[in-house]
Design a protein around this motif. Structure first.
Motif, mmCIF file in Angstrom:
data_model
loop_
_atom_site.group_PDB
_atom_site.id
_atom_site.type_symbol
_atom_site.label_atom_id
_atom_site.label_comp_id
_atom_site.label_asym_id
_atom_site.label_seq_id
_atom_site.Cartn_x
_atom_site.Cartn_y
_atom_site.Cartn_z
ATOM 1 N N ARG A 154 -6.810 -5.067 10.526
ATOM 2 C CA ARG A 154 -5.274 -4.442 10.450
ATOM 3 C C ARG A 154 -5.629 -2.495 9.837
ATOM 4 O O ARG A 154 -5.892 -2.644 9.294
ATOM 5 C CB ARG A 154 -4.819 -5.053 8.660
ATOM 6 C CG ARG A 154 -4.666 -6.844 9.486
ATOM 7 C CD ARG A 154 -3.741 -7.012 10.606
ATOM 8 N NE ARG A 154 -2.981 -6.927 10.521
ATOM 9 C CZ ARG A 154 -1.626 -7.409 9.613
ATOM 10 N NH1 ARG A 154 -2.415 -8.177 8.609
ATOM 11 N NH2 ARG A 154 -0.358 -7.313 10.125
ATOM 12 N N ASP A 172 -11.726 -6.179 19.809
ATOM 13 C CA ASP A 172 -11.899 -7.101 18.376
ATOM 14 C C ASP A 172 -10.441 -5.893 17.707
ATOM 15 O O ASP A 172 -9.801 -6.503 16.733
ATOM 16 C CB ASP A 172 -12.669 -6.891 17.838
ATOM 17 C CG ASP A 172 -13.816 -8.324 17.979
ATOM 18 O OD1 ASP A 172 -12.888 -8.465 17.996
ATOM 19 O OD2 ASP A 172 -15.046 -7.488 18.528
ATOM 20 N N ASP A 197 -6.826 -6.318 17.538
ATOM 21 C CA ASP A 197 -5.598 -6.893 17.239
ATOM 22 C C ASP A 197 -6.756 -7.331 16.114
ATOM 23 O O ASP A 197 -5.484 -7.493 15.622
ATOM 24 C CB ASP A 197 -5.789 -7.620 18.043
ATOM 25 C CG ASP A 197 -4.624 -7.173 18.896
ATOM 26 O OD1 ASP A 197 -4.010 -6.379 19.300
ATOM 27 O OD2 ASP A 197 -4.955 -7.883 20.623
ATOM 28 N N ARG A 198 -7.822 -7.527 15.442
ATOM 29 C CA ARG A 198 -8.262 -7.834 14.677
ATOM 30 C C ARG A 198 -8.540 -7.405 13.155
ATOM 31 O O ARG A 198 -8.491 -7.468 11.956
ATOM 32 C CB ARG A 198 -9.375 -8.381 14.806
ATOM 33 C CG ARG A 198 -9.281 -9.386 15.700
ATOM 34 C CD ARG A 198 -11.205 -9.863 15.877
ATOM 35 N NE ARG A 198 -11.944 -10.322 15.024
ATOM 36 C CZ ARG A 198 -12.624 -11.312 14.082
ATOM 37 N NH1 ARG A 198 -11.705 -13.050 15.630
ATOM 38 N NH2 ARG A 198 -13.026 -11.589 13.702
ATOM 39 N N GLU A 253 1.756 -8.322 1.713
ATOM 40 C CA GLU A 253 1.054 -9.121 3.218
ATOM 41 C C GLU A 253 -0.957 -9.148 2.179
ATOM 42 O O GLU A 253 -1.000 -8.177 1.709
ATOM 43 C CB GLU A 253 0.797 -8.020 3.831
ATOM 44 C CG GLU A 253 1.935 -7.967 5.459
ATOM 45 C CD GLU A 253 1.822 -8.742 7.114
ATOM 46 O OE1 GLU A 253 0.173 -8.376 6.648
ATOM 47 O OE2 GLU A 253 2.149 -7.508 7.226
ATOM 48 N N TYR A 268 -9.617 -3.716 6.858
ATOM 49 C CA TYR A 268 -8.329 -3.107 7.463
ATOM 50 C C TYR A 268 -9.205 -1.547 7.851
ATOM 51 O O TYR A 268 -10.154 -0.971 7.011
ATOM 52 C CB TYR A 268 -8.029 -3.312 5.648
ATOM 53 C CG TYR A 268 -7.362 -2.103 5.781
ATOM 54 C CD1 TYR A 268 -5.655 -2.177 6.152
ATOM 55 C CD2 TYR A 268 -7.645 -1.227 4.338
ATOM 56 C CE1 TYR A 268 -4.657 -0.972 5.240
ATOM 57 C CE2 TYR A 268 -6.442 -0.335 3.991
ATOM 58 C CZ TYR A 268 -5.077 -0.038 4.468
ATOM 59 O OH TYR A 268 -4.362 0.300 4.185
ATOM 60 N N VAL A 312 0.522 -3.276 9.280
ATOM 61 C CA VAL A 312 0.635 -3.670 8.406
ATOM 62 C C VAL A 312 2.172 -3.633 8.161
ATOM 63 O O VAL A 312 2.314 -2.231 7.289
ATOM 64 C CB VAL A 312 -0.104 -3.718 7.132
ATOM 65 C CG1 VAL A 312 0.438 -4.176 5.737
ATOM 66 C CG2 VAL A 312 -0.965 -3.874 7.310
ATOM 67 N N ALA A 329 -0.415 1.541 19.474
ATOM 68 C CA ALA A 329 -0.087 -0.046 19.619
ATOM 69 C C ALA A 329 -0.871 -0.317 19.084
ATOM 70 O O ALA A 329 -2.412 -0.373 18.956
ATOM 71 C CB ALA A 329 0.462 -0.680 21.031
ATOM 72 N N LEU A 330 -1.048 -0.611 17.409
ATOM 73 C CA LEU A 330 -2.089 -1.271 16.920
ATOM 74 C C LEU A 330 -1.228 -2.880 15.649
ATOM 75 O O LEU A 330 -0.563 -2.777 15.900
ATOM 76 C CB LEU A 330 -2.507 0.099 15.766
ATOM 77 C CG LEU A 330 -3.425 1.268 16.366
ATOM 78 C CD1 LEU A 330 -3.201 1.919 15.250
ATOM 79 C CD2 LEU A 330 -4.955 0.748 16.565
ATOM 80 N N ASN A 331 -2.400 -3.531 15.176
ATOM 81 C CA ASN A 331 -1.879 -3.904 14.332
ATOM 82 C C ASN A 331 -1.817 -4.255 13.479
ATOM 83 O O ASN A 331 -2.185 -4.151 12.091
ATOM 84 C CB ASN A 331 -2.609 -5.569 14.124
ATOM 85 C CG ASN A 331 -2.405 -6.788 13.886
ATOM 86 O OD1 ASN A 331 -1.099 -7.187 13.220
ATOM 87 N ND2 ASN A 331 -3.354 -7.603 13.378
ATOM 88 N N ARG A 343 -5.692 6.256 17.089
ATOM 89 C CA ARG A 343 -5.121 5.525 17.689
ATOM 90 C C ARG A 343 -6.007 5.342 18.847
ATOM 91 O O ARG A 343 -6.784 3.715 19.326
ATOM 92 C CB ARG A 343 -3.649 4.961 18.492
ATOM 93 C CG ARG A 343 -3.631 3.552 18.873
ATOM 94 C CD ARG A 343 -3.771 3.506 20.567
ATOM 95 N NE ARG A 343 -3.280 2.079 20.737
ATOM 96 C CZ ARG A 343 -4.390 1.899 22.379
ATOM 97 N NH1 ARG A 343 -4.853 2.873 22.434
ATOM 98 N NH2 ARG A 343 -4.418 0.232 22.815
ATOM 99 N N SER A 351 -2.771 0.577 8.373
ATOM 100 C CA SER A 351 -1.949 1.418 7.816
ATOM 101 C C SER A 351 -2.432 2.689 7.005
ATOM 102 O O SER A 351 -3.212 2.855 6.914
ATOM 103 C CB SER A 351 -1.303 0.160 6.638
ATOM 104 O OG SER A 351 -2.055 -0.052 5.590
#
Length: 400
Positions: A318, A313, A315-316, A373, A287, A368, A364-366, A303, A320
């Motif tokens: 998270r 990695d 996309d692994r 969550e 995170y 939250v 573009a990021l993974n 980003r 915010s």
């Protein structure tokens, strides 16, 4: 060398002065941003603190103590209470490491608007090192009392420097964090002139800040203070202290390219340095509490820096930015977000990247994107602070 333990957390923030309650309000995506100063030429919004200084000061003590110092004293006292650290160390072995970007804005505003009468304690009220000094006096600290003023990275860097002092054995206990209180008309006008503050329609102030969103337009100022109590893990264990997290890595760098435009390479250096210091690879960190100011340029640069460091990695990870909910605390931002990161790690729950309905493809990021969550496997988290002036700071925490 013993790891650095976080044994105390204290906040005086837009979401309140209880760390657990603050975190729950963030988890629920509750915004503290609201309109301020309706008489200004342009609409303004900020996240302010409901603070009663008489909880911490007598009326006599308040003379010459700006709000920024009042908030610092309260948050540091709460952190020391949370750590149960009072009386456990020689005062000469305790240090205060505080970040403050701009000092006592209320005192300066009052001086400018005083119709020729300037209060005699204006200078000691607005000097940037006043919060650290007031914390030291309140806690009886006789060790190093240092102030770091590097804009938005101030308190993050202060925490990193405090951790170094603990590891070196310079101090047994470090009271580390920062404070900022700039919600006055003059400062608001200055930030509006820079065109970095978010615009909003009537009734929409609460969702004005939209990090990484395609329709983002800037940040809202926030005020508050946050402090962490740091000591060696060995010392914490010996005195039976609760360890919220380990501060296992930190990194700092300077862009040295532009005073206000962030730089990917500079941020990459700070992030990689934090990982190296912790002995972790990017895939170990689940995170990131991002700097995420919701500015058009800043979010894309951040980003790209994360993508550069995390590579395959990414996309692994998270991500915010909680600034959407508590505003940008500038010199105190890194400290408040460090507390939030510690709470996310401790509870294995991730605060949302609020108000982001449509993610900018360039960001573009993974993210939250949903409230509530969880992250059952979360073992390490990082908090980033990237400042005007080009200073970058990253703090990496692990579960104890």
């Amino acid at each position: 060398m013993s790891p650095v333990a976080v044994t105390g957390l204290g906040v005086m923030a837009p979401h309140g002065d209880q760390v657990e309650a603050l975190f729950e309000r963030l988890m629920a995506a509750e915004s503290a941003v609201s309109p301020v100063f309706p008489d200004l030429p342009k609409p303004a919004a900020a996240a302010t603190v409901a603070f009663d200084p008489l909880r911490w000061f007598t009326k006599l003590q308040l003379a010459g103590v700006d709000r920024v110092s009042q908030l610092a004293v309260a948050a540091a006292d709460l952190a020391m209470t949370n750590a149960r650290a009072a009386g456990t160390a020689d005062p000469e072995r305790i240090g205060v490491y505080a970040g403050c970007g701009m000092g006592g804005a209320a005192a300066l505003e009052a001086a400018y608007r005083g119709n020729g009468r300037v209060p005699p304690l204006t200078i000691p009220a607005f000097m940037p090192n006043a919060p650290a000094s007031h914390v030291a006096m309140r806690q009886g600290v006789h060790g190093p009392v240092l102030t770091y003023s590097v804009a938005c990275a101030s308190s993050s860097l202060a925490i990193a420097e405090a951790a170094k002092a603990v590891q070196r054995g310079d101090v047994d206990i470090a009271i580390a964090g920062g404070s900022e209180s700039l919600i006055v008309p003059g400062v608001m006008l200055a930030w509006q002139a820079m065109q970095t503050l978010a615009g909003f329609e009537p009734g929409e102030a609460a969702r004005a800040v939209r990090p990484f969103a395609s329709d983002r337009s800037g940040f809202a100022l926030g005020e508050g203070a946050a402090f962490l109590i740091l000591e060696s893990a060995d010392r914490a264990r010996a005195r039976g202290a609760r360890v919220h997290a380990l501060l296992s890595g930190w990194g700092s760098s300077c862009d040295a390219t532009h005073l206000t435009k962030p730089d990917v390479a500079g941020q990459v250096r700070a992030l990689r340095q934090a990982l190296r210091h912790a002995g972790l690879s990017p895939r170990d960190v689940g995170y990131c509490n991002a700097h995420g100011t919701a500015t058009r340029i800043g979010d894309v640069v951040e980003r790209d820096a994360l993508a550069d460091v995390w590579g395959a990695d990414i996309d692994r990870l998270r991500v915010s930015s909680t600034k959407a909910l508590h505003g940008h605390l500038l010199g105190a931002a890194g400290a408040l977000e460090a507390v939030i990161t510690v709470m996310a790690l401790s509870q294995r729950r991730l605060p949302p990247n609020a108000n982001c309905v449509s993610v900018d493809p360039a960001c573009a990021l993974n993210l939250v994107l949903q409230a509530g969550e969880t992250a059952p496997q979360l073992e390490a988290a990082i908090s980033s602070s990237f400042a005007f002036g080009g200073t970058n700071s990253a703090l990496l925490f692990q579960r104890p």
